[in-house]
Design an enzyme around this catalytic site. Structure first.
Site, PDB file in Angstrom:
ATOM      1  N   LYS A   1      -1.048   6.280  23.725  1.00 38.61           N
ATOM      2  CA  LYS A   1      -2.130   5.533  23.083  1.00 38.61           C
ATOM      3  C   LYS A   1      -2.963   4.839  24.155  1.00 38.61           C
ATOM      4  O   LYS A   1      -2.428   4.263  25.099  1.00 38.61           O
ATOM      5  CB  LYS A   1      -1.548   4.481  22.134  1.00 38.61           C
ATOM      6  CG  LYS A   1      -1.859   4.715  20.680  1.00 38.61           C
ATOM      7  CD  LYS A   1      -1.301   3.596  19.833  1.00 38.61           C
ATOM      8  CE  LYS A   1      -1.657   3.800  18.375  1.00 38.61           C
ATOM      9  NZ  LYS A   1      -1.139   2.733  17.516  1.00 38.61           N
TER      10      LYS A   1
ATOM     11  N   ARG B   1       1.078   1.575  -2.869  1.00 34.43           N
ATOM     12  CA  ARG B   1       1.980   2.683  -2.571  1.00 34.43           C
ATOM     13  C   ARG B   1       3.391   2.432  -3.090  1.00 34.43           C
ATOM     14  O   ARG B   1       4.223   3.342  -3.093  1.00 34.43           O
ATOM     15  CB  ARG B   1       2.007   2.915  -1.060  1.00 34.43           C
ATOM     16  CG  ARG B   1       0.656   3.305  -0.478  1.00 34.43           C
ATOM     17  CD  ARG B   1       0.593   3.110   1.026  1.00 34.43           C
ATOM     18  NE  ARG B   1       1.450   4.008   1.760  1.00 34.43           N
ATOM     19  CZ  ARG B   1       1.053   5.166   2.300  1.00 34.43           C
ATOM     20  NH1 ARG B   1      -0.189   5.555   2.175  1.00 34.43           N
ATOM     21  NH2 ARG B   1       1.899   5.925   2.954  1.00 34.43           N
TER      22      ARG B   1
ATOM     23  N   GLU C   1       6.291   1.194   2.491  1.00 30.98           N
ATOM     24  CA  GLU C   1       6.091   0.117   1.526  1.00 30.98           C
ATOM     25  C   GLU C   1       7.085   0.188   0.371  1.00 30.98           C
ATOM     26  O   GLU C   1       7.523  -0.856  -0.144  1.00 30.98           O
ATOM     27  CB  GLU C   1       4.662   0.157   0.987  1.00 30.98           C
ATOM     28  CG  GLU C   1       3.605  -0.258   1.983  1.00 30.98           C
ATOM     29  CD  GLU C   1       3.133   0.882   2.883  1.00 30.98           C
ATOM     30  OE1 GLU C   1       2.271   0.644   3.739  1.00 30.98           O
ATOM     31  OE2 GLU C   1       3.655   2.027   2.730  1.00 30.98           O
TER      32      GLU C   1
END
Length: 632
Positions: free
Chosen positions: A284, A398, A370
């Site tokens: 990243k 979700r 979640e």
């Protein structure tokens, strides 16, 4: 100052990459990285993830015939380089701004975005749908899903892997591993082995060997198959994916085009049925030192100085709602060791990172999961802990089945802290907290609170802790507070009771949440026009303050409700009560003000609320329209 990009300047569509040599593609990748940095330095947005997939993006568009070949990005926050290469470079400097491109993939924006995404773990499911559709329609295009290791923490990704692995459908999944380091070290030998095993020749020989193995005695046959599978797993790390039914290739260096190009070409050209997983290791923020050295790899940034990496931020006049929540929870947790905090891969976005620094043993980041977060919180609550599930309103969607089945039905005191309630500006429609009032308000026993300002949020944190016999949720917006002085400690509010801030006798404005100050501003203007106006803060959508609603309806000509949510929320609760109690049979005119029945595009928050019709001027217009009163 614009960067020098002579090769990138020649690219209008991905087809322009397909005639380029390997050396040209390397230079193009360098220019694309520089362009991405320059763009985000001016606009803000997601940077680190995009920098990590520059070479991968170039390789995919060079080797595959997009858009005929379907390329599905998971989450989509890494897609700025993809957008630059797919005909949107002239718009990219308005990314996440009104009228500009979305910060995520979006079907309505480009044929190169076949599937919109801004929530994680969806790419493999969607790509499998495209692949099966292709087979049913007897086409021969390729389908590729790119999923990050973080998104792979979401259960939906494993459901999709399991389903895809049980089929003979040709599907390519690229695992962009930029954090977990689930692979052994990458290098020349790994690249060689990956190139070898990704070739059609190797796969054909392997299949032939497996056919021959079928002629062996059962005991020997089983041992040979297991030996081959685990030998490949030891060498290249793919046992898990092989067990799920994928042909595993990797790991390979995702920043080395000399490795990427031949391996992806092999994978592209394989005709053998069944899914393939290509494991690509990336970094990243690659190629930009401030991002490489940043703790979050410059995941989401405001505009910044390219030379230094220093982000340009205005000085806030008040703390953010997120920080107020975190500090209030920390203060209460010092007094009560049963308080704990849970987040689903968003510790800094929810303030749980601050809580975790002081109470690491009571802080849980469960990853992009979640559903698990909610049921995990339910288990904690069932055994006497006081869990706060700090999850964005839009992400909590979700986990709706878990909210209903595991929390609400059992009346467990899980406290849901819903950050990003309301419109969220540049992140747009996928991150707007529009529906939680409605989707939680219909559940029996839930207590719903909305903070009108930062002081109210402090009170509601303490109130949530005191609710120990049922679930509750408190919602608050993104951004800074209103500069309201904060109490030393919150008060425990009386459940289901609102407050009146201004009294009049003609118009009543009943606000739920952070539109309260727009309501007060509207009342000022209405008073100036000679229209006596009451302003009340409901505080609770459930249980509703029935006495307050009844009095407002009986004592005023017009009752306006206002909330930062869609139809079916607070206004619906009020209307249902009024209708059930005969208070609509005559007299009061009721005007609910909610979000319009459409998804609102990204823009500055103030402009979004103007589009939604929820500013002070809109409240005034609603009041005067109901009175049929035109000011002189």
């Amino acid at each position: 100052m614009p960067v020098n990009t002579p090769l990138l300047d020649q690219v209008e569509q991905p087809s322009d990459l397909r005639a380029m040599s390997s050396s040209q593609l390397k230079r193009l990748a360098d220019e694309l990285r520089a362009e991405t940095i320059d763009v985000v330095s001016g606009t803000g947005g997601h940077l680190g993830a995009g920098l990590g997939v520059v070479e991968l993006t170039v390789a995919l568009h060079h080797l595959f015939n997009t858009p005929e070949d379907i390329l599905v990005w998971d989450v989509g926050h890494q897609c700025y380089p993809h957008k630059i290469l797919t005909g949107r470079r002239d718009q990219i400097r308005k990314v996440r701004q009104g009228g500009g491109p979305s910060g995520f993939t979006k079907r309505s924006e480009s044929e190169y975005d076949p599937f919109g995404a801004a929530h994680a773990s969806t790419s493999i499911s969607a790509a499998l749908g495209f692949a099966v559709s292709r087979d049913l329609q007897r086409r021969n295009n390729r389908v590729i899903a790119v999923i990050g290791d973080g998104a792979l923490s979401g259960g939906m990704a494993y459901e999709a892997l399991n389903n895809a692995g049980s089929r003979d459908t040709r599907l390519i999944v690229v695992l962009n591993d930029n954090d977990m380091s689930i692979a052994p070290p990458v290098g020349a030998m790994s690249a060689y082995l990956s190139r070898l095993i990704s070739s059609e020749r190797y796969r054909s020989l392997r299949n032939l060997a497996l056919v021959m193995t079928e002629k062996f005695p059962e005991a020997l046959k089983s041992r040979v198959k297991q030996a081959e599978k685990y030998a490949r797993g030891i060498v290249v790390g793919g046992t898990l994916f092989e067990e799920l039914g994928f042909y595993y290739v990797g790991p390979i260096d995702g920043h080395n085009l000399d490795h990427l190009l031949p391996i992806l070409k092999n994978v592209r050209d394989v005709e053998t049925p069944g899914p393939i997983l290509v494991h690509v290791v990336t970094q990243k923020g690659k190629g930009y030192r401030p991002a490489e050295q940043s703790a979050d790899r410059f995941h989401g940034v405001s505009s910044f100085n390219v030379e230094t990496g220093t982000q340009i931020k205005s000085s806030p006049t008040a703390p953010s709602f997120t920080k107020v929540f975190a500090r209030s929870l920390i203060a209460e947790a010092r007094r009560d060791d049963r308080i704990c905090a849970i987040t689903a891969a968003m510790p800094s976005g929810t303030g749980v990172d601050m809580f975790g620094k002081e109470f690491p043993e009571r802080t849980f980041d469960v990853g992009i999961a979640e559903q698990h977060a909610v049921t995990f919180a339910a288990g904690l609550a069932a055994d006497g802990m006081k869990p706060f599930a700090a999850i964005y309103s839009t992400f909590l969607q979700r986990a709706y089945d878990q909210i209903v089945h595991d929390v609400a039905i059992q009346s467990l005191p899980v406290r849901f802290a819903l950050d990003r309630a309301g419109l969220v500006g540049a992140d747009g429609q996928t991150h707007a907290g529009s529906f939680d009032i409605a989707y939680l308000g219909c559940l029996p026993g839930f207590v719903l609170m909305a903070a009108a300002d930062e002081s109210e949020l402090v009170h509601m944190v303490r109130t949530a802790i005191a609710i120990d016999d049922r679930p509750c949720a408190l919602r608050y917006p993104r951004g800074n507070g209103f500069g309201i002085p904060l109490p030393d400690r919150g008060e425990i509010l009386q459940i289901g009771k609102g407050r009146i801030l201004r009294e009049g006798n003609t118009i009543a404005i009943l606000s739920y949440g952070a539109r309260l100050y727009e309501a007060l501003s509207a009342a000022d203007e209405l008073t100036r026009l000679g229209v006596s106006t009451t302003v009340a803060d409901a505080r609770f959508a459930k249980p509703l303050d029935e006495d307050l609603v009844r009095d407002l309806a009986r004592e005023h000509e017009v009752l306006i409700t206002i909330e930062e949510g869609a139809i079916g929320g607070f206004g619906t609760q009020v209307l249902h009560f009024l209708a059930q109690n005969g208070l609509l049979d005559r007299g009061v005119k009721v005007r609910p003000m909610v979000f319009p029945d459409r998804f609102l595009d990204h823009d500055k928050p103030q402009l979004q609320y103007e589009t939604a019709g929820l500013l002070s001027c809109h409240i005034q217009a609603t009041a005067l329209g109901a009175l049929e009163h035109v000011p002189t």
